[in-house]
Scaffold this motif. Sequence first.
Motif, PDB file in Angstrom:
ATOM      1  N   TRP A  85     -18.160  -3.128  -5.681  1.00 53.14           N
ATOM      2  CA  TRP A  85     -16.746  -2.771  -5.539  1.00 53.14           C
ATOM      3  C   TRP A  85     -16.429  -1.552  -6.385  1.00 53.14           C
ATOM      4  CZ3 TRP A  85     -13.005  -5.405  -2.636  1.00 53.14           C
ATOM      5  CH2 TRP A  85     -13.451  -6.567  -2.000  1.00 53.14           C
ATOM      6  N   GLN A  86     -15.464  -0.773  -5.923  1.00 51.63           N
ATOM      7  CA  GLN A  86     -14.928   0.355  -6.693  1.00 51.63           C
ATOM      8  C   GLN A  86     -13.565  -0.068  -7.214  1.00 51.63           C
ATOM      9  OE1 GLN A  86     -14.970   3.961  -4.341  1.00 51.63           O
ATOM     10  NE2 GLN A  86     -16.717   3.178  -3.204  1.00 51.63           N
ATOM     11  N   PHE A  87     -13.178   0.466  -8.368  1.00 53.10           N
ATOM     12  CA  PHE A  87     -11.906   0.065  -8.953  1.00 53.10           C
ATOM     13  C   PHE A  87     -11.095   1.267  -9.410  1.00 53.10           C
ATOM     14  CE2 PHE A  87     -14.813   0.287 -12.514  1.00 53.10           C
ATOM     15  CZ  PHE A  87     -14.059   0.936 -13.489  1.00 53.10           C
ATOM     16  N   LEU A  88      -9.802   1.041  -9.478  1.00 53.33           N
ATOM     17  CA  LEU A  88      -8.863   2.017 -10.015  1.00 53.33           C
ATOM     18  C   LEU A  88      -7.917   1.260 -10.933  1.00 53.33           C
ATOM     19  CD1 LEU A  88      -7.539   4.906  -9.922  1.00 53.33           C
ATOM     20  CD2 LEU A  88      -6.028   3.959  -8.181  1.00 53.33           C
ATOM     21  N   ILE A  89      -7.679   1.817 -12.106  1.00 51.95           N
ATOM     22  CA  ILE A  89      -6.704   1.240 -13.024  1.00 51.95           C
ATOM     23  C   ILE A  89      -5.456   2.101 -12.985  1.00 51.95           C
ATOM     24  CG2 ILE A  89      -6.158   0.727 -15.429  1.00 51.95           C
ATOM     25  CD1 ILE A  89      -9.166   0.149 -15.814  1.00 51.95           C
ATOM     26  N   VAL A  90      -4.339   1.474 -12.710  1.00 46.55           N
ATOM     27  CA  VAL A  90      -3.040   2.128 -12.762  1.00 46.55           C
ATOM     28  C   VAL A  90      -2.353   1.613 -14.017  1.00 46.55           C
ATOM     29  CG1 VAL A  90      -0.796   2.387 -11.656  1.00 46.55           C
ATOM     30  CG2 VAL A  90      -2.864   2.341 -10.264  1.00 46.55           C
ATOM     31  N   TRP A  91      -1.993   2.518 -14.895  1.00 46.81           N
ATOM     32  CA  TRP A  91      -1.344   2.132 -16.147  1.00 46.81           C
ATOM     33  C   TRP A  91       0.166   2.029 -15.947  1.00 46.81           C
ATOM     34  CZ3 TRP A  91      -4.212   0.249 -19.895  1.00 46.81           C
ATOM     35  CH2 TRP A  91      -5.568   0.596 -19.936  1.00 46.81           C
TER      36      TRP A  91
END
Length: 114
Positions: A85-91
């Motif tokens: 899986w690929q991930f993105l963190i949104v702060w």
Amino acid sequence: MELNKLVHGMGFRYRLHRKDLPGSPDLVFPRMKKVTFVHGCFWHRHPGCRFAYTPKSNAQFWLNKLEGNTRRDALALAALVALGWQFLIVWECEVCDLPQLTRKLRSFLEADHC
């Protein structure tokens, strides 16, 4: 909620909080094998953010608690990557700038990483 509306308005469909994935990601895009986490700057220690402070009272308790959160986050992200899986963190602080957040999300979701 703001992120959910934004992503849906961009035409992407997702699942919420899949408990069967490490870290229980906030938004899951199963066909793309991509996930997005929305992290609070305080709770997840956003580097360089003014909201990622350590409280003055009971400082050792807070350091242990917040460092535990970041360790748990790192383990969940590593497990997701190991599963492909690929991930993105949104702060949390990024949600205030919707045009920039839209660009960040579009770049992540439209990119075709093999």
